[in-house]
Design an enzyme around this catalytic site. Structure first.
Site, PDB file in Angstrom:
ATOM      1  N   ASP A 173       0.831  -1.201   0.000  1.00 27.12           N
ATOM      2  CA  ASP A 173       0.000   0.000   0.000  1.00 27.12           C
ATOM      3  C   ASP A 173       0.871   1.258   0.000  1.00 27.12           C
ATOM      4  O   ASP A 173       2.105   1.206   0.113  1.00 27.12           O
ATOM      5  CB  ASP A 173      -0.941  -0.014   1.202  1.00 27.12           C
ATOM      6  CG  ASP A 173      -2.303   0.589   0.878  1.00 27.12           C
ATOM      7  OD1 ASP A 173      -2.379   1.433  -0.033  1.00 27.12           O
ATOM      8  OD2 ASP A 173      -3.280   0.215   1.547  1.00 27.12           O
ATOM      9  N   ASP A 228      -9.456   3.160  -3.468  1.00 25.56           N
ATOM     10  CA  ASP A 228     -10.182   1.975  -3.031  1.00 25.56           C
ATOM     11  C   ASP A 228     -11.560   1.900  -3.687  1.00 25.56           C
ATOM     12  O   ASP A 228     -12.242   2.911  -3.881  1.00 25.56           O
ATOM     13  CB  ASP A 228     -10.369   1.996  -1.514  1.00 25.56           C
ATOM     14  CG  ASP A 228      -9.059   1.826  -0.758  1.00 25.56           C
ATOM     15  OD1 ASP A 228      -8.056   1.451  -1.392  1.00 25.56           O
ATOM     16  OD2 ASP A 228      -9.042   2.068   0.466  1.00 25.56           O
TER      17      ASP A 228
END
Length: 474
Positions: A173, A228
């Site tokens: 991430d 996301d």
């Protein structure tokens, strides 16, 4: 090797990160034309699997335990029918909340959630012939509230830990302090140095601002296209928009990713009280039509299909979408370029030429309120003169019908009404008489047979071939 000219690139990356080079170079120059790392057959085609994040609660809850992951692995393997269709990846997102062992700086999973340790869980997943993935971040902390340490300053030790545990996939991430593209480069190098084939996913980063995804294809096998994905129609549209017309650089061993599928709906638990071992439930944030559009467009755009919802409780809709053979055939055609965006009958359409000569066409109804007629107009799709109204069969995926004659009007149109936010998903195929070449004239037949025999002998056991099997084995 994961990266061509690796030592040169890593040296330059370190100089830039340390502020010793005063010129900011385009990131894509650091990879010097490198191709995506051929990590064996694992990422030859878009990956199929399951990932935590939206399963036991709303997206972002992302709780996970040893018990839940084992139960999900069993569901993938048996009750859901997913593994039999190729869904073989099980990936833990930012839910395993490790700390670092002060003695050696290695990651240690949350002992309450994973009382038997990570190697035992991974061994169980592998015993079911599934592959296992874990999450980390390129910066100092992970994204989920900054509770857990990221991999910054520990790229080598974390890569060695993951390899020793038997990890097959790492999601990296873009959170924490000191996050840089050069951290991506360094972690990719560290994974490569372990000697274990491990798929690397980059979850956001500056590559998203570069042409052709910048450095991502040279250091990773999967890279996120946008932020996301949440269980809303607007979020689905955001993911699709991020993939449009930029997936042309996707291909074997390197795939742009629209984040997790929301098929069937996120979990129902409250973020503060949900227990990861509670019976699985679904609280859909989208309509059935919207879930059909989501998977249709992900399929033609060649995104990996990692399900973010709870597969321990497969609904009829999940079964019909996730196990659909036509959807999977289109998505898994690694030799076909992802869909290009064009117009069909005046409506936005996504067209993917498949490697066997067929053509997949997805045409959504983006209207928020009205039923609309959507479909294929052959003259608009740019398929060539052979594709006419009388010699093309239509596979209408969501109607589960194949129309061999009379599907198209004289003007070459096939359309039908669909609800708001639904998608007509078609697979077009030329009829056999058009596909077959005419026989050679008699005087050329003998010569052609000689040429064919000579070519076969020249190839021998190591010659000719190519195609999917050869590429996957290389």
């Amino acid at each position: 090797r994961r990266i061509k000219n690796e030592s040169r690139m890593v040296r330059l990356a370190r100089l830039l990160q340390d502020g010793l080079v005063g010129v900011v170079l385009p990131l894509v120059l650091l990879v010097d034309g490198a191709a995506a790392y051929n990590n064996g057959p694992m990422a030859y085609a878009p990956l199929l699997g399951w990932q935590t994040w939206c399963a036991v609660g709303p997206c972002g809850t992302d709780l996970c335990t040893d018990e839940q992951i084992r139960a999900t692995a069993i569901a993938l393997n048996t009750t859901s029918g997913l593994q039999a269709k190729g869904y073989e990846w099980l990936v833990l997102d930012d839910c395993w909340h490790p700390s670092r062992d002060p003695a050696n700086d290695t990651l240690v999973p949350d002992p309450e959630r994973f009382p038997y340790g990570m190697p035992a869980l991974i061994a169980f997943v592998h015993s079911l012939n599934l592959k296992f993935g874990l999450y980390t971040s390129v910066g100092t902390t992970t994204c989920h509230g900054g509770w857990s340490p990221g991999s910054y300053g520990h790229y080598d030790v974390d890569a060695q830990t993951f390899a020793a545990w038997g990890v097959d996939y790492v999601k990296m991430d873009w959170c924490g302090d000191l996050r840089t593209p050069f951290g991506h480069v360094e972690f990719s190098r560290a994974l490569n140095a372990t000697g274990r084939p491990i798929v690397l996913e980059l979850c956001r980063g500056l590559y998203q601002e570069e042409d052709a995804w910048g450095y991502a294809p040279s250091v990773a096998q999967v890279w996120r296209a946008a932020h996301d994905h949440h269980d809303t129609w607007s979020s689905t549209l955001e993911q699709v928009a991020a993939l449009e017309n930029v997936t042309a650089w996707s291909g074997p061993f390197g795939w742009a990713y629209g984040d997790m599928l929301m098929t069937g709906g996120q979990g129902c638990g409250d973020k503060t009280t949900v227990n990861a071992t509670e019976p699985p439930t679904h609280c859909p944030g989208q309509t059935e039509a919207e879930y059909r559009s989501e998977i249709s467009l992900y399929a033609v755009l060649a995104s990996p299909l990692l399900v973010g919802t709870d597969v321990r409780a497969m609904t009829d809709l999940m079964t019909s979408l996730l196990l659909n053979d036509d959807v999977l055939a289109v998505n898994q055609d690694a030799l076909a370029k992802p869909a290009y965006v064009t117009s069909s009958c005046g409506d936005k359409a996504y067209v993917r030429r498949l490697s066997d000569g067929r053509v997949a066409v997805a045409v959504p109804n983006f209207d928020d309120d009205a039923v609309k007629h959507r479909g294929a107009c052959l003259d608009d799709l740019g398929l060539g003169g052979d594709w006419g109204a009388t010699n093309v069969t239509v596979r209408d995926v969501w109607l589960n019908t194949t129309l061999e004659e009379g599907a198209f009007t004289e003007d070459g149109e096939y359309k039908r009404p669909i609800d708001p936010h639904d998608t007509v998903f078609l697979i077009l195929e030329l009829t056999t008489d058009v596909l077959e070449a005419p026989p050679p004239p008699p005087e050329a037949a003998a010569s052609a047979e000689v040429d064919h025999h000579h070519h076969h002998l020249a190839g021998g056991r190591g010659g000719g071939g190519g195609g999917a099997s050869a590429a996957a084995a290389s």
